[in-house]
Design a protein around this motif. Structure first.
Motif, PDB file in Angstrom:
ATOM      1  N   GLN A 141      13.136  -3.266  -9.209  1.00 49.44           N
ATOM      2  CA  GLN A 141      12.048  -3.931  -8.494  1.00 49.44           C
ATOM      3  C   GLN A 141      12.341  -4.009  -7.002  1.00 49.44           C
ATOM      4  O   GLN A 141      11.433  -3.865  -6.177  1.00 49.44           O
ATOM      5  CB  GLN A 141      11.822  -5.338  -9.072  1.00 49.44           C
ATOM      6  N   ASP A 145      10.055  -2.163  -3.930  1.00 56.62           N
ATOM      7  CA  ASP A 145       9.349  -3.149  -3.109  1.00 56.62           C
ATOM      8  C   ASP A 145       9.243  -2.610  -1.683  1.00 56.62           C
ATOM      9  O   ASP A 145      10.174  -2.703  -0.894  1.00 56.62           O
ATOM     10  CB  ASP A 145      10.105  -4.476  -3.131  1.00 56.62           C
ATOM     11  N   TYR A 168       3.548  -0.470  -9.321  1.00 61.98           N
ATOM     12  CA  TYR A 168       4.337  -1.579  -8.767  1.00 61.98           C
ATOM     13  C   TYR A 168       4.575  -1.348  -7.279  1.00 61.98           C
ATOM     14  O   TYR A 168       4.441  -2.271  -6.466  1.00 61.98           O
ATOM     15  CB  TYR A 168       5.667  -1.695  -9.515  1.00 61.98           C
ATOM     16  N   LYS A 174       2.560  -6.360 -11.221  1.00 66.71           N
ATOM     17  CA  LYS A 174       3.648  -7.301 -10.952  1.00 66.71           C
ATOM     18  C   LYS A 174       4.917  -6.958 -11.724  1.00 66.71           C
ATOM     19  O   LYS A 174       5.974  -7.551 -11.478  1.00 66.71           O
ATOM     20  CB  LYS A 174       3.194  -8.721 -11.276  1.00 66.71           C
ATOM     21  N   THR A 175       4.801  -6.049 -12.681  1.00 66.63           N
ATOM     22  CA  THR A 175       5.962  -5.600 -13.446  1.00 66.63           C
ATOM     23  C   THR A 175       5.941  -4.082 -13.527  1.00 66.63           C
ATOM     24  O   THR A 175       4.916  -3.441 -13.263  1.00 66.63           O
ATOM     25  CB  THR A 175       5.978  -6.184 -14.868  1.00 66.63           C
ATOM     26  N   ILE A 176       7.066  -3.502 -13.921  1.00 64.15           N
ATOM     27  CA  ILE A 176       7.168  -2.051 -14.089  1.00 64.15           C
ATOM     28  C   ILE A 176       7.076  -1.780 -15.584  1.00 64.15           C
ATOM     29  O   ILE A 176       8.020  -2.059 -16.341  1.00 64.15           O
ATOM     30  CB  ILE A 176       8.489  -1.522 -13.509  1.00 64.15           C
TER      31      ILE A 176
END
Length: 576
Positions: A141, A145, A168, A174-176
């Motif tokens: 994540q 980002d 993402y 909001k999640t992978i």
């Protein structure tokens, strides 16, 4: 010759071998042998018993720009990061074979898209926190980002083929979705489509195990500069512009083949000193344990010291092809800093190609390097032995002047040129400046620190620059797709702003092809087109040399990995 490489992080493994890795299961993790690395000068045998304790001192030409594995993308940083952090898989000693590291083993689904990794349950970070599968989700994540502060990861593009990664990255999820953790020691990664070199990507430093609790506590800025926390054999005690001090990780999990805890050394001190003559003198006097391409940059032996060392200390020298190249970047943006950019003109770039005499760079480096005529070293699969005539340039000042006249620059122009500030680069810069002055191009040279150079070049605003590329993983795509695909302009790897739709099509097709012959044919088309477009000027390629003190043991070279701090030991009572 630059003393540091920007990373893309021997000869390439065959596509067949990579395909076998994709289709089959991973192997169990292998511990390094006690002392079966190649030792210089034959001063110790394979049966030598390792000695615990002691320390070594080394010289490095540059300070470490980034300790955070999510953002480190240069060889100087990776040398230290790989002693501190670990990944799911790694390369077996001295080879291209992928073996388990933090993953004991793994399976790949029949369609080649889903990887199930079974993690070790005995791994702790150096602060004692246990490593769990969700730590890799946290790090992924961070990699994806694009708004991560103080700077986003340049490695995001390597992971966008994971299911849900693009969404993402774009802020649409909001999640992978393609990453699952059924339990603390199982990690499942699903790709959008098979990627034959995915395991090699996982062996890069980017997706290292990091401690989420610790990262949140110290913040990204400190993690990148002073507060590293990994599962590797060493932890960072000091990191500044003058030195890096690594000390033994008391919680390190790995043992040698005899059951002895690794690492053997208590401490590694790396002094930052960009005076290559002093670096070489320190080694000759026995003050430093070894010199390597990762510490010294280039070929590992400072060019000024190459004749002496190869004459007096040849028995202490190891040789390892580096799969690294150097080039002069030619930014193709129509305008830079609000002014028209002459380099956007093809004939100007071709004139620069004809005006560049690579033999001078070889002489400056005392013959320790080889010439280069394309963006792949001759040690890699995909290298084109016979380039098309339109992609071939020989030193010809008259031809260069003619092209400058045809381009409307008979009287030349002034160009901004950027490079790293070290003695050898200064000689290269002066030589290149003299070459271009013959065709009316005046270079305004900016020689800065490695960190400042990366900042300028990766912003895509350096008009001309000297840079290099060292493989991230052993595949032609790491050079060609990373450096020339237009989708790499925004991440900052395609620093020339080169954009050609046909080249993009060939690169994208080759990226996922499992046919080795087809890939070679596509990459040959790319190389010929890139060179006919004079995208940048290839200059030299490296031959890696390592100088090892006779009292240093357990050292081995690798076509892929960095210096093996975790397995090095020194003669009893010896502290450099």
């Amino acid at each position: 010759m630059s003393l540091s490489w920007k990373k893309g992080l021997g000869t390439v493994a065959s596509i067949g071998m990579i395909g076998a890795l994709l289709a089959g299961c991973g192997t169990n993790s292998t511990s390094p042998a006690s002392s079966n690395g190649t030792n210089a000068g034959g001063t110790s045998s394979d049966s030598s018993k390792p000695v615990e304790g002691g320390s070594i001192t080394l010289d490095s030409t540059q300070a470490v720009p980034d300790l955070d594995p999510a953002v480190a993308f240069d060889t100087t940083s990776a040398e230290v990061d790989e002693a501190v952090y670990q990944q799911l898989v790694t390369y077996d000693k001295g080879s291209y074979n992928i073996v388990g590291s933090l993953a004991k083993n793994w399976e790949v689904s029949q369609d080649g898209k889903t990887y199930t990794f079974h993690l070790r349950d005995d791994v702790k970070y150096s602060n004692g926190d246990p490593m769990v599968a969700s730590d890799f989700v946290f790090e992924l994540q961070r990699l994806l980002d694009k708004k991560m502060q103080p700077k986003p990861s340049p490695g995001s593009q390597f992971f966008l083929d994971i299911e849900g990664a693009q969404a993402y990255y774009d802020g649409q999820a909001k999640t992978i979705s393609g990453v699952k953790t059924p339990d603390d020691h199982t990690l499942v990664i699903t790709l959008v489509k098979p990627e034959q070199f995915f395991l090699k990507i996982l062996a890069m430093p980017f997706l290292s195990a990091v401690d989420p609790k610790f990262v949140k506590q110290v913040g990204n800025a400190k993690l990148d500069t002073s507060e590293a926390m990994g599962t590797g054999p060493f932890e960072v005690q000091t990191n500044n512009q003058n030195e890096v001090v690594l000390v033994r990780n008391p919680n390190y999990w790995q043992k040698d083949s005899d059951g002895n805890k690794l690492p053997y050394l208590d401490k590694v001190t790396i002094n930052v000193n960009n005076n290559e003559q002093v670096d070489a003198l320190h080694w000759e006097q026995g003050q430093t344990a070894f010199m390597s391409p990762w510490l010294m940059g280039g070929d590992g032996i400072p060019p000024s010291a190459y004749p002496t060392i190869m004459t007096k200390y040849k028995s202490d020298v190891l040789k390892q092809p580096q799969n690294s190249i150097y080039y002069i970047g030619l930014n193709m943006k129509p305008t830079l800093d609000g002014k028209p950019n002459p380099l956007s003109n093809l004939k100007v770039r071709q004139a620069i190609e004809y005006a560049t005499d690579d033999s001078q760079f070889i002489k400056i480096n005392n013959g320790a390097v080889e010439g280069l005529n394309q963006p792949l070293p001759n040690t890699m699969d995909g290298y084109v032995k016979n380039l098309d005539p339109s992609a071939t340039y020989k030193y010809d000042v008259s031809k260069a002047k003619e092209l400058m006249k045809e381009a409307g620059y008979a009287n030349g122009f002034t160009a901004e040129y950027w490079n790293e500030n070290n003695p050898t680069d200064k000689k290269d810069d002066q030589a290149f400046q003299s070459m271009l002055s013959q065709i009316g191009i005046k270079l305004d040279i900016h020689e800065v620190t490695w960190k400042d150079f990366l900042t300028k070049a990766m912003s895509g605003t350096a008009q001309m620059y000297w840079s290099g590329w060292q493989q991230d993983f052993p595949d032609a795509s790491d050079f060609l797709n990373t450096l020339f695909n237009s989708n790499q302009i925004e991440p900052g790897n395609n620093m020339n702003n080169y954009s050609n739709p046909q080249v993009d099509q060939w690169l994208n097709e080759a990226e996922y092809s499992t046919d080795s012959q087809q890939r070679d044919e596509l990459y040959a088309k790319v190389i010929n087109k890139v060179m006919s477009d004079a995208a940048w000027v290839p200059t030299i390629q490296n031959v890696g040399y390592y100088t090892i003190q006779p009292w240093v043991h357990g050292f081995y070279t690798s076509p892929v990995m960095y210096d093996p701090f975790g397995t090095i030991w020194v003669d009893p009572g010896h502290n450099s």
